[in-house]
Design a protein around this motif. Structure first.
Motif, short mmCIF file in Angstrom:
data_model
loop_
_atom_site.label_atom_id
_atom_site.label_comp_id
_atom_site.label_asym_id
_atom_site.label_seq_id
_atom_site.Cartn_x
_atom_site.Cartn_y
_atom_site.Cartn_z
N ARG A 190 0.83 -1.22 0.00
CA ARG A 190 0.00 0.00 0.00
C ARG A 190 0.86 1.26 0.00
O ARG A 190 1.84 1.38 0.73
CB ARG A 190 -0.92 0.01 1.23
CG ARG A 190 -2.20 -0.76 0.98
CD ARG A 190 -3.05 -0.84 2.21
NE ARG A 190 -3.34 0.46 2.80
CZ ARG A 190 -4.26 0.64 3.74
NH1 ARG A 190 -4.98 -0.39 4.17
NH2 ARG A 190 -4.46 1.83 4.25
N ASP A 191 0.43 2.24 -0.80
CA ASP A 191 1.23 3.44 -0.97
C ASP A 191 1.39 4.23 0.34
O ASP A 191 2.49 4.66 0.68
CB ASP A 191 0.59 4.37 -2.02
CG ASP A 191 0.83 3.82 -3.42
OD1 ASP A 191 1.73 2.96 -3.55
OD2 ASP A 191 0.13 4.25 -4.35
N ASP A 192 0.25 4.42 1.07
CA ASP A 192 0.35 5.22 2.29
C ASP A 192 1.26 4.56 3.32
O ASP A 192 2.02 5.22 4.01
CB ASP A 192 -1.05 5.50 2.86
CG ASP A 192 -1.88 4.23 3.01
OD1 ASP A 192 -1.51 3.21 2.41
OD2 ASP A 192 -2.87 4.27 3.76
N ILE A 193 1.18 3.22 3.40
CA ILE A 193 2.05 2.52 4.36
C ILE A 193 3.51 2.68 3.95
O ILE A 193 4.38 2.95 4.78
CB ILE A 193 1.68 1.02 4.40
CG1 ILE A 193 0.22 0.82 4.71
CG2 ILE A 193 2.59 0.28 5.37
CD1 ILE A 193 -0.17 1.00 6.14
N ARG A 194 3.75 2.54 2.63
CA ARG A 194 5.13 2.68 2.16
C ARG A 194 5.67 4.06 2.51
O ARG A 194 6.81 4.19 2.95
CB ARG A 194 5.20 2.48 0.63
CG ARG A 194 4.82 1.09 0.21
CD ARG A 194 4.80 1.00 -1.31
NE ARG A 194 6.15 0.92 -1.84
CZ ARG A 194 6.74 -0.24 -2.14
NH1 ARG A 194 6.09 -1.37 -1.98
NH2 ARG A 194 7.95 -0.25 -2.62
N GLU A 195 4.81 5.05 2.30
CA GLU A 195 5.28 6.42 2.53
C GLU A 195 5.52 6.69 4.01
O GLU A 195 6.58 7.14 4.41
CB GLU A 195 4.25 7.40 1.98
CG GLU A 195 4.68 8.84 2.14
CD GLU A 195 3.66 9.79 1.54
OE1 GLU A 195 3.76 10.99 1.86
OE2 GLU A 195 2.77 9.35 0.79
N PHE A 196 4.51 6.37 4.84
CA PHE A 196 4.60 6.80 6.24
C PHE A 196 5.40 5.86 7.12
O PHE A 196 6.02 6.28 8.08
CB PHE A 196 3.19 6.98 6.82
CG PHE A 196 2.48 8.17 6.27
CD1 PHE A 196 2.98 9.45 6.53
CD2 PHE A 196 1.38 8.03 5.45
CE1 PHE A 196 2.34 10.55 6.01
CE2 PHE A 196 0.74 9.14 4.93
CZ PHE A 196 1.22 10.41 5.20
N TYR A 197 5.35 4.54 6.82
CA TYR A 197 6.00 3.62 7.74
C TYR A 197 7.27 3.02 7.19
O TYR A 197 8.20 2.75 7.92
CB TYR A 197 5.03 2.51 8.15
CG TYR A 197 3.93 3.07 9.00
CD1 TYR A 197 4.16 3.30 10.36
CD2 TYR A 197 2.71 3.41 8.47
CE1 TYR A 197 3.18 3.86 11.15
CE2 TYR A 197 1.72 3.97 9.25
CZ TYR A 197 1.96 4.18 10.60
OH TYR A 197 1.01 4.73 11.38
N LEU A 198 7.35 2.81 5.89
CA LEU A 198 8.56 2.20 5.34
C LEU A 198 9.54 3.27 4.88
O LEU A 198 10.74 3.10 4.94
CB LEU A 198 8.21 1.26 4.20
CG LEU A 198 7.30 0.12 4.64
CD1 LEU A 198 6.86 -0.73 3.46
CD2 LEU A 198 7.99 -0.75 5.67
N GLY A 199 9.00 4.43 4.45
CA GLY A 199 9.86 5.49 3.94
C GLY A 199 10.74 6.11 5.01
O GLY A 199 11.88 6.46 4.75
#
Ligand code: ADP
Ligand code: MG
Lengths: 293, 257
Positions: B229-238
């Motif tokens: 998921r994009d939002d997870i990638r951005e906020f948690y993985l990024g």
């Protein structure tokens, strides 16, 4: 030669008095390590224990050993209930609330003892009263010797208990990290009450050991001031430290009484304490790692 | 989902007047690894404390094997088979490593089982065997984490609660510890509820994930789906290298009393 014997005599007397200070100090330290409370009623618990032993042995005519043991058990149970019923409620309150509470309890204990046993000094006969032991030419009072031997035996028992038994190690664990002890399923509250029981039992034993040397009276608990000094000298947190601190105070006090003008003996404990705070404020046996909270 | 091992059902938990958990539900099936992700202060630790009974929820239920364990004291919860590895390790610093482990088995009476579980822990973490007679306070951070996990294993859990095991450890050590967590999960058939800020490693380790934000669940899905998921990638993985981690520590030990 006369002088050497005299000095040894002073050392023995001082060590005996110091053992009593140390035993009360040990009670301070056990409770402080577990609950971060300073129990200013510790000396008065010794007084109560002494009176209970007096009742059992002198009034009810029990055998000294049976009466002493029973008195220790009764006082320990009293300590347990004191925590379970009263002190548990003030955990987490500001320190001064705890200080005021234990000071107040001390007053109540003295008043209660005065009403129950009267304000006169009393005593009971022990196997050590007015006896001497000849140790290779050195004549030592059996009373003082019994204090030292009794304290040493108690230390061995406590050491084994705290280091080798499951319950003893759990007491250490709960004192070091209360939260983690909860996570391990250790019944922390009951363990703290048991620590109060041990402290009270040790105080009672101190009162019993002291009885051949000094009478039991309502104000005997005031010697706890010296125990407090002993505990601080020992690092307030170290069990061997509190005993060694006690013995140090006891011996210095004896020599002060012998060498210095009258009056000095009473203040020596505080002088030693002051010197200690200046030279080594963390005490003799401060633990290296700070308590993790 | 009736075969849940643990079912947390709309719990709300307070610290005094402050509401930390605002209605959270989650499930852990037997043998599963479930992760709860969230930033600092999201309420992850509070969820675990509510499950293990150190905190009581104001509302809601915590069902373990069909039994409501909310408001049960921690020693009883622990005896039912939920062991907690707290945030920040929380070892007993002046006890030896071995004594720490034995404290993990405090509620048990089966000495043969305890001895074999001690062997098991030493098997997973040979470092602990080497250092078994040292004081726990002298161990390194990674060793203390190994000790905290092993100490919980000594309670013979069916559900292990892990609170940020990666906190303050080097990336290499994090890899090692998480691979052992996986092994424990499969070999001992222990279900794991893993709370993490390090989303990358948590999503790779777990089967199912929840995302927590200020006391509420905002996403719940298979870890593979979450990872995509994009939002997870951005906020948690990024921003996984965020320097904030490990700064705030559990300070006042009696505040939850
Ligand atoms: N002992 C406490 N007393 C009061 N508030 C607390 C306490 N512990 C945590 N909180 C608050 O509860 C919220 C959730 O905290 P926590 O569960 O520790 O979050 P996380 O583990 O996700 O970092 C935070 O806002 C935090 O400030
Ligand atoms: Mg947390």
């Amino acid at each position: 030669m006369e002088d050497a014997a005299r000095i040894l005599q002073l050392v023995v007397n001082g060590a005996a008095a110091g053992c009593i200070y140390g035993l009360i100090a040990l009670g301070f330290v056990l409770i402080y390590k577990a609950t971060e409370m300073v129990n200013f009623a510790q000396g008065d618990i010794m007084m109560l224990g002494g009176f209970v032993a007096f009742s059992l042995i002198a009034k009810f005519g029990m055998n000294y050993w049976v009466g002493a043991l029973l008195a220790i058990v009764i006082t320990a149970a009293f300590g347990y209930l004191l925590d379970a019923v009263v002190l548990r409620r003030v955990i987490g309150q500001p320190q001064f609330a705890v200080v005021m509470l234990t000071l107040g309890l001390g007053f109540i204990f003295r008043a209660g003892a005065g009403i129950t046993w009267g304000y006169d000094s009393v005593g009971f006969n022990t196997p050590f009263t007015n006896k001497t032991v000849n140790m290779g030419g050195l004549i030592v009072g059996a009373d003082n010797l019994s204090i030292i031997v009794g304290t040493l035996l108690l230390c061995v028992v406590l050491f084994i208990f705290f280091n080798k038994t499951r319950l003893g190690v759990a007491m250490q664990a709960a004192s070091q990290n209360q939260l983690a002890a909860y996570y391990m399923g250790i019944p922390v509250r009951r363990i703290f009450s048991l620590i109060w029981a041990i402290s009270a039992g040790v105080a009672c034993m101190a009162g019993i050991l002291l009885s051949p040397v000094s009478m039991i009276d309502v104000n005997m608990g005031s010697l706890a001031i010296k125990s407090f000094a002993a505990a601080v000298i020992g690092g307030f947190g170290s069990i061997p430290g509190s005993l060694i601190g006690g013995i140090l105070v006891g011996i210095v006090e004896q020599f002060a009484g012998y060498k210095l003008p009258a009056g000095f003996q009473e203040v020596t404990a505080n002088v030693v304490l002051l010197l200690m705070l200046i030279v080594r404020p963390q005490g003799l046996f401060a633990e290296r790692m700070g308590k993790r909270v | 989902m009736s075969e849940s091992l643990l079912r947390v059902d709309s719990i709300e938990t307070f610290y005094g007047p402050i509401q930390a958990i605002r209605g959270i539900s989650l499930d852990v099936a037997p043998g599963q690894i479930v992760t709860v992700l969230g930033a600092n202060g999201a309420g992850k630790t509070t969820v675990l404390r509510t499950i293990s009974g150190v905190l009581d929820p104001e509302r809601g239920r915590v069902m373990f094997e069909g039994k409501d364990i909310a408001r049960m004291p921690p020693d009883q919860v622990m005896q039912l088979g939920i062991c907690h590895v707290p945030e920040g390790r929380e070892t007993f610093p002046f006890l030896t490593v071995r004594e720490n482990l034995m404290m993990g088995a405090y509620t048990r009476r089966d000495s043969a089982g305890i001895a074999s579980d001690l062997e098991l822990c030493f098997n997973y973490f040979p470092r602990l065997q080497e250092r078994q007679h040292q004081r726990a306070g002298l161990l390194s951070g990674g060793e203390q984490q190994m000790l905290a996990i092993s100490r919980a294993l000594m309670g013979k859990p069916r559900l292990l609660l892990l609170d940020e095991p990666s906190l303050g450890l080097s990336p290499l050590l994090v890899q090692q510890i998480f691979s052992i967590i996986r092994r424990i999960n499969t070999e001992q058939k222990v279900a794991i509820l893993l709370v993490e800020q390090n989303a990358a490693i948590a999503l790779r380790t777990a089967d199912f994930g929840y995302v927590l934000e200020v006391g509420r669940i905002v996403a719940a899905d298979d870890c593979k789906t979450l990872m995509a998921r994009d939002d997870i990638r951005e906020f948690y993985l990024g921003q996984k290298e965020a320097g904030e981690r490990g700064v705030r520590r559990w300070k006042k030990k009696r505040m939850w009393n």
